[in-house]
Design a protein around this motif. Sequence first.
Motif, PDB file in Angstrom:
ATOM      1  N   ILE A  26       0.845  -1.197   0.000  1.00 21.09           N
ATOM      2  CA  ILE A  26       0.000   0.000   0.000  1.00 21.09           C
ATOM      3  C   ILE A  26       0.883   1.251   0.000  1.00 21.09           C
ATOM      4  O   ILE A  26       1.948   1.264   0.615  1.00 21.09           O
ATOM      5  CB  ILE A  26      -0.949  -0.015   1.227  1.00 21.09           C
ATOM      6  N   ALA A  27       0.420   2.262  -0.728  1.00 20.49           N
ATOM      7  CA  ALA A  27       1.071   3.578  -0.685  1.00 20.49           C
ATOM      8  C   ALA A  27       0.131   4.537   0.047  1.00 20.49           C
ATOM      9  O   ALA A  27      -1.076   4.539  -0.232  1.00 20.49           O
ATOM     10  CB  ALA A  27       1.342   4.084  -2.097  1.00 20.49           C
ATOM     11  N   ILE A  28       0.678   5.301   0.971  1.00 17.68           N
ATOM     12  CA  ILE A  28      -0.151   6.275   1.694  1.00 17.68           C
ATOM     13  C   ILE A  28       0.010   7.647   1.064  1.00 17.68           C
ATOM     14  O   ILE A  28       1.134   8.134   0.870  1.00 17.68           O
ATOM     15  CB  ILE A  28       0.219   6.321   3.182  1.00 17.68           C
ATOM     16  N   ILE A 225      -4.395  -6.045  -5.723  1.00 23.66           N
ATOM     17  CA  ILE A 225      -3.420  -5.164  -6.378  1.00 23.66           C
ATOM     18  C   ILE A 225      -2.781  -4.266  -5.321  1.00 23.66           C
ATOM     19  O   ILE A 225      -3.225  -4.226  -4.176  1.00 23.66           O
ATOM     20  CB  ILE A 225      -4.062  -4.311  -7.495  1.00 23.66           C
ATOM     21  N   SER A 226      -1.752  -3.570  -5.711  1.00 23.63           N
ATOM     22  CA  SER A 226      -1.101  -2.625  -4.812  1.00 23.63           C
ATOM     23  C   SER A 226      -2.086  -1.487  -4.538  1.00 23.63           C
ATOM     24  O   SER A 226      -2.523  -0.807  -5.460  1.00 23.63           O
ATOM     25  CB  SER A 226       0.162  -2.101  -5.491  1.00 23.63           C
ATOM     26  N   GLU A 259       5.265   5.706  -6.471  1.00 15.85           N
ATOM     27  CA  GLU A 259       5.863   5.253  -7.725  1.00 15.85           C
ATOM     28  C   GLU A 259       5.871   3.722  -7.797  1.00 15.85           C
ATOM     29  O   GLU A 259       5.540   3.129  -8.823  1.00 15.85           O
ATOM     30  CB  GLU A 259       7.292   5.807  -7.814  1.00 15.85           C
ATOM     31  N   THR A 260       6.228   3.091  -6.678  1.00 21.19           N
ATOM     32  CA  THR A 260       6.280   1.621  -6.626  1.00 21.19           C
ATOM     33  C   THR A 260       4.875   1.035  -6.755  1.00 21.19           C
ATOM     34  O   THR A 260       4.661   0.076  -7.506  1.00 21.19           O
ATOM     35  CB  THR A 260       6.923   1.161  -5.299  1.00 21.19           C
ATOM     36  N   TYR A 267      -2.637  -0.612 -12.916  1.00 23.94           N
ATOM     37  CA  TYR A 267      -2.736   0.832 -13.151  1.00 23.94           C
ATOM     38  C   TYR A 267      -2.519   1.227 -14.614  1.00 23.94           C
ATOM     39  O   TYR A 267      -2.698   2.385 -14.971  1.00 23.94           O
ATOM     40  CB  TYR A 267      -1.780   1.600 -12.228  1.00 23.94           C
ATOM     41  N   SER A 268      -2.100   0.262 -15.439  1.00 29.66           N
ATOM     42  CA  SER A 268      -1.957   0.599 -16.859  1.00 29.66           C
ATOM     43  C   SER A 268      -3.312   0.491 -17.573  1.00 29.66           C
ATOM     44  O   SER A 268      -3.444   0.899 -18.728  1.00 29.66           O
ATOM     45  CB  SER A 268      -0.909  -0.304 -17.517  1.00 29.66           C
ATOM     46  N   LEU A 269      -4.322  -0.060 -16.883  1.00 33.67           N
ATOM     47  CA  LEU A 269      -5.658  -0.132 -17.487  1.00 33.67           C
ATOM     48  C   LEU A 269      -6.274   1.259 -17.577  1.00 33.67           C
ATOM     49  O   LEU A 269      -6.078   2.085 -16.691  1.00 33.67           O
ATOM     50  CB  LEU A 269      -6.576  -1.018 -16.640  1.00 33.67           C
TER      51      LEU A 269
END
Length: 314
Positions: A26-28, A225-226, A259-260, A267-269
Amino acid sequence: MFIKPALLLIIIAALAGTVICQHRTIAITIDDLPVVSTRTDIANRQKITKKLVKHIAKAKIPVIGFVNENKLYTDGRRDEEQIDLLRMWLDAGLELGNHTYSHVSLHNVGVEEFEANVIKGETITKELLAKNGKKLRFFRYPYLMTGRTLEIKAEIVKFLTGRSYTIAPITFDNADYIFSRAYDNAFDKGDKALMKRVADAYVPYMESKIDYWERQSVKLFGREISEIMLIHANFINSDYLDDLIKMLHRRGYKFVDLETALRDKAYSLPDAYTGGAGISRLHRWALDRGKDSVLDNEPRVPEFVMKASGFDSE
Ligand SMILES: [Zn+2]
């Protein structure tokens, strides 16, 4: 050593569980910097910022904050005390992104006005980042409103990409701002019991939400997913971000930078949603596949919190 088959199964299941958990990332991301609260005085803003940054530093996790630069001016002039709040984020090694100058909705203004607001919103942040050897890289749409037609959406994406921005979507959508407004209001009224009641409901609510998004992800992709979590630089998070982080840790999350997280191929969808709501990318993808793909029973904000916040709806 002899292990009973039933016990062996339990051990295998536990190990498998651990392995699955370790894959959660997870990204915060924190919006509306430097601070969004009913108390706009500088002492309160300093207090909230200090506490937020302290929670993040203690957890040693990467976080990006999205800035509304209109909060950095007083009577039309640069206000160094307000800008110092952003310096606190940078001193802690955190990244900053652009959230437009005045938190303008793309659904309320024309393309030109929106673009001008984006440009106006990058002046001070760019300068501060440069002093820290960093570049302004990420953009987040206010209210997550990305445009009502495919043409407008494409035009803005082209404009943002042309200015070297990466768009920061979110998956872990939630109503932390409603809890925080309720918490602010209770504080303003001196109602400590209500503050505690709101706070006690906050992390369990957030856990029910991430559980929902995990399942929505599995429904769409057959895997988790992330995730990208959105919260705000507000009062309740300044008091409870550490508990929120602990909850995510307990669920097996590893904290990664934006970024990671965005390297996850999900996310490319494309995001073809042109509806009026500011919704999670997971729901945008789900709606692309048809309404049946949207997972039922998304957790709601408890009634007493809604009431205390003064908001009519989520
Ligand atoms: Zn915002």
